[in-house]
Design a protein around this motif. Sequence first.
Motif, PDB file in Angstrom:
ATOM      1  N   VAL A   1     -15.266  31.605 -10.187  1.00 12.29           N
ATOM      2  CA  VAL A   1     -15.127  31.087  -8.826  1.00 12.29           C
ATOM      3  C   VAL A   1     -14.120  31.930  -8.056  1.00 12.29           C
ATOM      4  N   ASN A   2     -14.027  31.649  -6.765  1.00 10.98           N
ATOM      5  CA  ASN A   2     -13.014  32.257  -5.907  1.00 10.98           C
ATOM      6  C   ASN A   2     -11.919  31.231  -5.654  1.00 10.98           C
ATOM      7  N   THR A   3     -10.695  31.578  -6.089  1.00  8.47           N
ATOM      8  CA  THR A   3      -9.588  30.642  -5.979  1.00  8.47           C
ATOM      9  C   THR A   3      -8.274  31.413  -5.878  1.00  8.47           C
ATOM     10  N   ARG A   4      -7.162  30.685  -5.714  1.00 10.13           N
ATOM     11  CA  ARG A   4      -5.856  31.325  -5.578  1.00 10.13           C
ATOM     12  C   ARG A   4      -5.523  32.180  -6.801  1.00 10.13           C
ATOM     13  N   ASN A   5      -4.841  33.273  -6.545  1.00  2.28           N
ATOM     14  CA  ASN A   5      -4.398  34.152  -7.626  1.00  2.28           C
ATOM     15  C   ASN A   5      -3.317  33.483  -8.482  1.00  2.28           C
ATOM     16  N   ASN A   6      -2.268  32.993  -7.821  1.00  2.00           N
ATOM     17  CA  ASN A   6      -1.190  32.282  -8.518  1.00  2.00           C
ATOM     18  C   ASN A   6      -0.728  33.011  -9.783  1.00  2.00           C
ATOM     19  N   GLY A   7      -0.489  34.312  -9.649  1.00  2.00           N
ATOM     20  CA  GLY A   7       0.065  35.077 -10.751  1.00  2.00           C
ATOM     21  C   GLY A   7      -0.940  35.621 -11.747  1.00  2.00           C
ATOM     22  N   THR A   8      -2.206  35.306 -11.580  1.00  2.00           N
ATOM     23  CA  THR A   8      -3.215  35.763 -12.541  1.00  2.00           C
ATOM     24  C   THR A   8      -3.282  37.280 -12.584  1.00  2.00           C
ATOM     25  N   LEU A   9      -3.346  37.897 -11.418  1.00  2.00           N
ATOM     26  CA  LEU A   9      -3.285  39.357 -11.303  1.00  2.00           C
ATOM     27  C   LEU A   9      -1.903  39.673 -10.728  1.00  2.00           C
ATOM     28  N   PRO A  10      -0.970  40.109 -11.559  1.00  2.00           N
ATOM     29  CA  PRO A  10       0.425  40.219 -11.127  1.00  2.00           C
ATOM     30  C   PRO A  10       0.676  41.233 -10.024  1.00  2.00           C
ATOM     31  N   PHE A  11      -0.281  42.113  -9.761  1.00  2.00           N
ATOM     32  CA  PHE A  11      -0.101  43.099  -8.700  1.00  2.00           C
ATOM     33  C   PHE A  11      -0.546  42.570  -7.336  1.00  2.00           C
ATOM     34  N   LEU A  12      -1.012  41.304  -7.284  1.00  2.00           N
ATOM     35  CA  LEU A  12      -1.369  40.661  -6.017  1.00  2.00           C
ATOM     36  C   LEU A  12      -0.433  39.484  -5.752  1.00  2.00           C
ATOM     37  N   GLY A  13      -0.305  39.104  -4.485  1.00  2.00           N
ATOM     38  CA  GLY A  13       0.469  37.930  -4.143  1.00  2.00           C
ATOM     39  C   GLY A  13      -0.185  36.651  -4.648  1.00  2.00           C
ATOM     40  N   ASP A  14       0.605  35.625  -4.834  1.00  2.00           N
ATOM     41  CA  ASP A  14       0.078  34.350  -5.314  1.00  2.00           C
ATOM     42  C   ASP A  14      -0.964  33.759  -4.368  1.00  2.00           C
ATOM     43  N   GLU A  15      -0.834  34.021  -3.065  1.00  2.00           N
ATOM     44  CA  GLU A  15      -1.727  33.411  -2.085  1.00  2.00           C
ATOM     45  C   GLU A  15      -3.080  34.110  -1.990  1.00  2.00           C
ATOM     46  N   ALA A  16      -3.197  35.276  -2.575  1.00  2.00           N
ATOM     47  CA  ALA A  16      -4.476  35.991  -2.537  1.00  2.00           C
ATOM     48  C   ALA A  16      -5.563  35.160  -3.210  1.00  2.00           C
TER      49      ALA A  16
ATOM     50  N   GLY B   1      -9.391  20.858  -9.539  1.00  2.00           N
ATOM     51  CA  GLY B   1      -9.733  22.152  -8.972  1.00  2.00           C
ATOM     52  C   GLY B   1      -9.887  23.230 -10.027  1.00  2.00           C
ATOM     53  N   ALA B   2      -9.571  24.463  -9.646  1.00  2.00           N
ATOM     54  CA  ALA B   2      -9.786  25.621 -10.516  1.00  2.00           C
ATOM     55  C   ALA B   2      -8.455  26.223 -10.946  1.00  2.00           C
ATOM     56  N   VAL B   3      -8.336  26.492 -12.238  1.00  2.00           N
ATOM     57  CA  VAL B   3      -7.161  27.182 -12.766  1.00  2.00           C
ATOM     58  C   VAL B   3      -7.645  28.452 -13.463  1.00  2.00           C
ATOM     59  N   PRO B   4      -7.340  29.622 -12.917  1.00  2.00           N
ATOM     60  CA  PRO B   4      -7.819  30.873 -13.524  1.00  2.00           C
ATOM     61  C   PRO B   4      -7.351  31.028 -14.971  1.00  2.00           C
ATOM     62  N   LEU B   5      -8.237  31.557 -15.803  1.00  2.00           N
ATOM     63  CA  LEU B   5      -7.853  31.894 -17.164  1.00  2.00           C
ATOM     64  C   LEU B   5      -6.999  33.163 -17.153  1.00  2.00           C
ATOM     65  N   PRO B   6      -6.172  33.355 -18.179  1.00  2.00           N
ATOM     66  CA  PRO B   6      -5.401  34.603 -18.257  1.00  2.00           C
ATOM     67  C   PRO B   6      -6.339  35.815 -18.269  1.00  2.00           C
ATOM     68  N   VAL B   7      -5.891  36.885 -17.644  1.00  2.00           N
ATOM     69  CA  VAL B   7      -6.676  38.113 -17.534  1.00  2.00           C
ATOM     70  C   VAL B   7      -5.917  39.259 -18.197  1.00  2.00           C
ATOM     71  N   GLU B   8      -6.606  40.022 -19.021  1.00  2.00           N
ATOM     72  CA  GLU B   8      -6.000  41.208 -19.605  1.00  2.00           C
ATOM     73  C   GLU B   8      -5.585  42.168 -18.490  1.00  2.00           C
ATOM     74  N   PRO B   9      -4.506  42.936 -18.680  1.00  2.00           N
ATOM     75  CA  PRO B   9      -4.055  43.865 -17.631  1.00  2.00           C
ATOM     76  C   PRO B   9      -5.205  44.715 -17.099  1.00  2.00           C
ATOM     77  N   VAL B  10      -5.258  44.817 -15.782  1.00  2.00           N
ATOM     78  CA  VAL B  10      -6.355  45.531 -15.131  1.00  2.00           C
ATOM     79  C   VAL B  10      -6.036  47.021 -15.066  1.00  2.00           C
ATOM     80  N   GLU B  11      -7.012  47.840 -15.437  1.00  2.00           N
ATOM     81  CA  GLU B  11      -6.842  49.293 -15.463  1.00  2.00           C
ATOM     82  C   GLU B  11      -6.556  49.834 -14.061  1.00  2.00           C
ATOM     83  N   PRO B  12      -5.748  50.917 -13.963  1.00  2.00           N
ATOM     84  CA  PRO B  12      -5.417  51.482 -12.642  1.00  2.00           C
ATOM     85  C   PRO B  12      -6.637  51.831 -11.794  1.00  2.00           C
ATOM     86  N   LEU B  13      -7.720  52.251 -12.438  1.00  2.00           N
ATOM     87  CA  LEU B  13      -8.919  52.638 -11.701  1.00  2.00           C
ATOM     88  C   LEU B  13      -9.452  51.503 -10.848  1.00  2.00           C
ATOM     89  N   TYR B  14      -9.297  50.281 -11.321  1.00  2.00           N
ATOM     90  CA  TYR B  14      -9.776  49.107 -10.592  1.00  2.00           C
ATOM     91  C   TYR B  14      -8.633  48.420  -9.844  1.00  2.00           C
TER      92      TYR B  14
END
Length: 411
Positions: free
Chosen positions: A317-332, A344-357
């Motif tokens: 789904v599309n929902t608040r980042n809230n720290g899931t992707l640490p290089f984005l703001g929480d409000e993204a 509501g929706a609580v994002p699952l932990p995400v493995e670190p995203v490669e620089p290319l993406y």
Amino acid sequence: MKLAVIGGGSTYTPELIDGFARLRDDLPLTEIALVDPDATRLELVAGVSRRMLAKAGHPARVVATADLAEGVRGAQAVLFQLRVGGQAARNVDETFPLQCGCVGQETTGAGGLAKALRTVPLVLELAAQVKEHAPGAWIVDFTNPVGIVTRALLDAGHRAIGLCNVAIGFQRRFAKHLGVEPSRVELGHVGLNHLTWERSVHVDGEDVLPDLLAQHGQAIADDLHLPLELIQRLKVVPSYYLRYFYQHDIVVEEQRSAPSRASEVAAMEEQLLKMYADPAVDTKPELLSKRGGAFYSEAAVALISSLLGDRGDVQVVNTRNNGTLPFLGDEAVIEVPAKITAAGAVPLPVEPVEPLYRGLIAGVSAYEELALQAALHGGEGRVRDALLAHPLVGQEAIAAELTRLMLERQS
């Protein structure tokens, strides 16, 4: 259980109805309210919807109305699937960027910004009415650009989640390639709406993505209209929207020599509405599969069922980042797998995203933040800043000319 569909006169709606009929045990609806200001389209779509439900033996009644308060009153969930300006506006969005050598697409780049400028203010007006007449109802947004619209809704304090059919489309296609039930396929889906990559494909807990690419890479590349060599080198499956970034100039040349997608869809819609007018038509027409939105109904049923039933399952789904992707703001707003409950929706932990993406995600997320400010507050400067920030534009002179062309057409 009552559900309302804002933009219920859309030719998409029978796709929804088909899913509601097939998945009635998951979502036991008693009333479906179709809300749309276009009385002619609404009546045609409501008519075929009633016939489809009757043929399936589904007990829900279909109410068609232009009165939003009437349509949403008592609803537990409200789907937003509107298109401000119809296909005519979409055609403008898809063609004016080509004058500046930029991709013409309705959800990204300059065309996506033009759509956001028209769409966000109206969506917020409608959502305020939903909040007044159906307090507590969940808003599920399928209206593009989903990431920007969902952030607008969340920033305004609405109970909203964004939904797209890209992830479920990949799940179904991968399951077919692998010869397994779709429910066994879990995606490592990460990014923003229409800017995502499948970094893993788990079947019964095992990541089968390497084997999937080895055995079906050419078919996957063909679906995406991307070179097989690129897919093999990336070792992930990008969404087909990434072609606008990875092959920008090739796409521009293709678009300049072909009819716009909007003109193709407009012709399909004309045919579909004629079909819907036929009292003998009581099933979803095959033509609808070419209209777009495949599996939208199944994704919508799954999401609403989990929100209302507190299921705690995982959906993209599309929902608040809230720290899931640490290089984005929480409000993204991000598009990732999340646990869905009544809260509501609580994002699952995400493995670190490669620089290319990671770089591209960060750049487009920054653009989305600027685009939302332009949609909320207007002003040539805000529009120009958003375009300058977008990776598909990024040049001052082009951003200035696109701003001029866009605002000319919006006025």
